[in-house]
Scaffold this motif. Sequence first.
Motif, PDB file in Angstrom:
ATOM      1  N   CYS A  65       8.057  14.767  43.719  1.00  0.00           N
ATOM      2  CA  CYS A  65       7.472  13.587  43.179  1.00  0.00           C
ATOM      3  C   CYS A  65       6.130  13.718  42.616  1.00  0.00           C
ATOM      4  O   CYS A  65       5.510  14.722  42.673  1.00  0.00           O
ATOM      5  CB  CYS A  65       7.840  12.475  43.866  1.00  0.00           C
ATOM      6  N   GLY A  66       5.474  12.649  42.695  1.00  0.00           N
ATOM      7  CA  GLY A  66       4.087  12.810  42.212  1.00  0.00           C
ATOM      8  C   GLY A  66       3.258  13.663  43.278  1.00  0.00           C
ATOM      9  O   GLY A  66       2.482  14.727  42.881  1.00  0.00           O
ATOM     10  N   THR A  67       3.130  13.291  44.493  1.00  0.00           N
ATOM     11  CA  THR A  67       2.531  14.179  45.543  1.00  0.00           C
ATOM     12  C   THR A  67       3.304  14.966  46.247  1.00  0.00           C
ATOM     13  O   THR A  67       3.127  15.898  47.047  1.00  0.00           O
ATOM     14  CB  THR A  67       1.946  12.997  46.766  1.00  0.00           C
ATOM     15  N   GLY A  68       4.691  14.720  46.188  1.00  0.00           N
ATOM     16  CA  GLY A  68       5.782  15.456  46.950  1.00  0.00           C
ATOM     17  C   GLY A  68       5.860  14.669  48.579  1.00  0.00           C
ATOM     18  O   GLY A  68       6.873  14.951  48.967  1.00  0.00           O
ATOM     19  N   VAL A  69       4.941  13.779  48.748  1.00  0.00           N
ATOM     20  CA  VAL A  69       4.972  13.219  50.110  1.00  0.00           C
ATOM     21  C   VAL A  69       6.341  12.274  50.274  1.00  0.00           C
ATOM     22  O   VAL A  69       6.977  12.192  51.083  1.00  0.00           O
ATOM     23  CB  VAL A  69       3.859  12.594  50.685  1.00  0.00           C
ATOM     24  N   GLY A  70       6.325  11.204  49.102  1.00  0.00           N
ATOM     25  CA  GLY A  70       7.098  10.082  49.545  1.00  0.00           C
ATOM     26  C   GLY A  70       8.601  10.629  49.419  1.00  0.00           C
ATOM     27  O   GLY A  70       9.454  10.088  50.320  1.00  0.00           O
ATOM     28  N   ILE A  71       9.144  11.507  48.375  1.00  0.00           N
ATOM     29  CA  ILE A  71      10.206  11.887  48.380  1.00  0.00           C
ATOM     30  C   ILE A  71      10.621  12.783  49.712  1.00  0.00           C
ATOM     31  O   ILE A  71      11.780  12.465  50.045  1.00  0.00           O
ATOM     32  CB  ILE A  71      10.467  12.764  47.029  1.00  0.00           C
ATOM     33  N   THR A  72       9.775  13.333  50.237  1.00  0.00           N
ATOM     34  CA  THR A  72      10.013  14.225  51.318  1.00  0.00           C
ATOM     35  C   THR A  72      10.216  13.315  52.470  1.00  0.00           C
ATOM     36  O   THR A  72      11.164  13.568  53.383  1.00  0.00           O
ATOM     37  CB  THR A  72       8.766  15.184  51.554  1.00  0.00           C
ATOM     38  N   LEU A  73       9.313  12.209  52.858  1.00  0.00           N
ATOM     39  CA  LEU A  73       9.382  11.405  53.701  1.00  0.00           C
ATOM     40  C   LEU A  73      10.922  10.792  53.892  1.00  0.00           C
ATOM     41  O   LEU A  73      11.536  10.631  54.809  1.00  0.00           O
ATOM     42  CB  LEU A  73       8.637  10.349  53.616  1.00  0.00           C
ATOM     43  N   ALA A  74      11.166  10.491  52.589  1.00  0.00           N
ATOM     44  CA  ALA A  74      12.630   9.765  52.475  1.00  0.00           C
ATOM     45  C   ALA A  74      13.841  10.662  52.732  1.00  0.00           C
ATOM     46  O   ALA A  74      14.763  10.185  53.749  1.00  0.00           O
ATOM     47  CB  ALA A  74      12.920   9.150  50.987  1.00  0.00           C
ATOM     48  N   ALA A  75      13.810  11.914  52.701  1.00  0.00           N
ATOM     49  CA  ALA A  75      14.686  12.967  52.818  1.00  0.00           C
ATOM     50  C   ALA A  75      14.914  13.168  54.466  1.00  0.00           C
ATOM     51  O   ALA A  75      15.771  13.512  54.827  1.00  0.00           O
ATOM     52  CB  ALA A  75      14.620  14.250  52.002  1.00  0.00           C
ATOM     53  N   PRO A  79      19.439  12.634  59.207  1.00  0.00           N
ATOM     54  CA  PRO A  79      19.561  13.314  60.208  1.00  0.00           C
ATOM     55  C   PRO A  79      20.031  14.983  59.880  1.00  0.00           C
ATOM     56  O   PRO A  79      20.720  15.119  59.194  1.00  0.00           O
ATOM     57  CB  PRO A  79      20.602  12.744  61.183  1.00  0.00           C
ATOM     58  N   GLY A  80      19.404  15.790  60.640  1.00  0.00           N
ATOM     59  CA  GLY A  80      19.331  17.187  60.382  1.00  0.00           C
ATOM     60  C   GLY A  80      18.674  17.913  59.040  1.00  0.00           C
ATOM     61  O   GLY A  80      18.473  18.969  58.989  1.00  0.00           O
ATOM     62  N   ILE A  81      17.925  16.903  58.572  1.00  0.00           N
ATOM     63  CA  ILE A  81      17.122  17.426  57.623  1.00  0.00           C
ATOM     64  C   ILE A  81      15.496  17.849  58.115  1.00  0.00           C
ATOM     65  O   ILE A  81      15.109  16.825  58.769  1.00  0.00           O
ATOM     66  CB  ILE A  81      16.945  16.355  56.225  1.00  0.00           C
ATOM     67  N   ARG A  82      14.931  18.794  57.826  1.00  0.00           N
ATOM     68  CA  ARG A  82      13.604  19.019  58.020  1.00  0.00           C
ATOM     69  C   ARG A  82      13.034  19.505  56.682  1.00  0.00           C
ATOM     70  O   ARG A  82      12.757  20.572  56.300  1.00  0.00           O
ATOM     71  CB  ARG A  82      13.580  20.338  58.893  1.00  0.00           C
ATOM     72  N   ALA A  83      12.537  18.404  55.818  1.00  0.00           N
ATOM     73  CA  ALA A  83      11.884  18.586  54.694  1.00  0.00           C
ATOM     74  C   ALA A  83      10.269  18.690  54.856  1.00  0.00           C
ATOM     75  O   ALA A  83       9.700  17.976  55.693  1.00  0.00           O
ATOM     76  CB  ALA A  83      12.153  17.442  53.690  1.00  0.00           C
ATOM     77  N   ALA A  84       9.598  19.437  54.367  1.00  0.00           N
ATOM     78  CA  ALA A  84       8.072  19.815  54.271  1.00  0.00           C
ATOM     79  C   ALA A  84       7.553  19.830  52.778  1.00  0.00           C
ATOM     80  O   ALA A  84       8.146  20.643  51.992  1.00  0.00           O
ATOM     81  CB  ALA A  84       7.793  21.080  55.044  1.00  0.00           C
ATOM     82  N   CYS A  85       6.531  19.272  52.622  1.00  0.00           N
ATOM     83  CA  CYS A  85       5.702  19.034  51.493  1.00  0.00           C
ATOM     84  C   CYS A  85       4.784  20.232  51.558  1.00  0.00           C
ATOM     85  O   CYS A  85       3.848  20.292  52.310  1.00  0.00           O
ATOM     86  CB  CYS A  85       5.113  17.652  51.257  1.00  0.00           C
ATOM     87  N   CYS A  86       4.675  20.990  50.548  1.00  0.00           N
ATOM     88  CA  CYS A  86       3.776  22.169  50.290  1.00  0.00           C
ATOM     89  C   CYS A  86       3.170  22.372  49.114  1.00  0.00           C
ATOM     90  O   CYS A  86       3.553  21.962  48.024  1.00  0.00           O
ATOM     91  CB  CYS A  86       4.556  23.396  50.668  1.00  0.00           C
ATOM     92  N   SER A  87       1.846  22.468  49.184  1.00  0.00           N
ATOM     93  CA  SER A  87       1.083  22.834  48.045  1.00  0.00           C
ATOM     94  C   SER A  87       0.305  24.374  47.694  1.00  0.00           C
ATOM     95  O   SER A  87      -0.497  24.391  47.189  1.00  0.00           O
ATOM     96  CB  SER A  87      -0.158  21.614  47.814  1.00  0.00           C
ATOM     97  N   ASP A  88       0.712  25.055  48.745  1.00  0.00           N
ATOM     98  CA  ASP A  88       0.297  26.408  48.762  1.00  0.00           C
ATOM     99  C   ASP A  88       1.433  27.600  49.088  1.00  0.00           C
ATOM    100  O   ASP A  88       2.405  27.060  50.072  1.00  0.00           O
ATOM    101  CB  ASP A  88      -0.951  26.603  49.553  1.00  0.00           C
TER     102      ASP A  88
END
Length: 149
Positions: A65-75, A79-88
């Motif tokens: 998404c624009g920042t990667g944060v919002g869509i990651t928070l939703a995911a 349960p069972g999801i470990r989503a992490a937003c990364c920029s490096d």
Amino acid sequence: MKILIGNDHAGTELKFEIMEHLQEEGYEVENFGTDTTERVNYPEIGQKVAEALMAGDGDLGILICGTGVGITLAANKVPGIRAACCSDTTTAHLVREHNHANILGIGARIVGPELAKDIVDSYLNAVPQGGRHQTRIDMITEIEKKYNK
């Protein structure tokens, strides 16, 4: 390996570049995102990818998404999801290796396409480690269970 990919309107262009890159590298890719720049709600896309991943429809996920944060928070609400937003690339490698992240989030307005491809490669080439890392993953799972009754 099958990668599930999803995006909102801000991530459409980057999604196509990442999909092409993944396919060139031999990955199977399933697209859950929008293919246009018309506004969509990123929580719905994050949820779709996360639920499909937990259903066993793929091996790992990528969300944009624009920042990667919002869509990651939703995911992460699935349960069972470990989503992490990364920029490096270092963080991308470590979230897979240490935190066993099963979804990578990327901000299309934060990183350019070449760096995004390097981030994806770093994430996909990392191998989850056991030992103390598995102990901590198990602790995260216990917290999740406590609140998802």
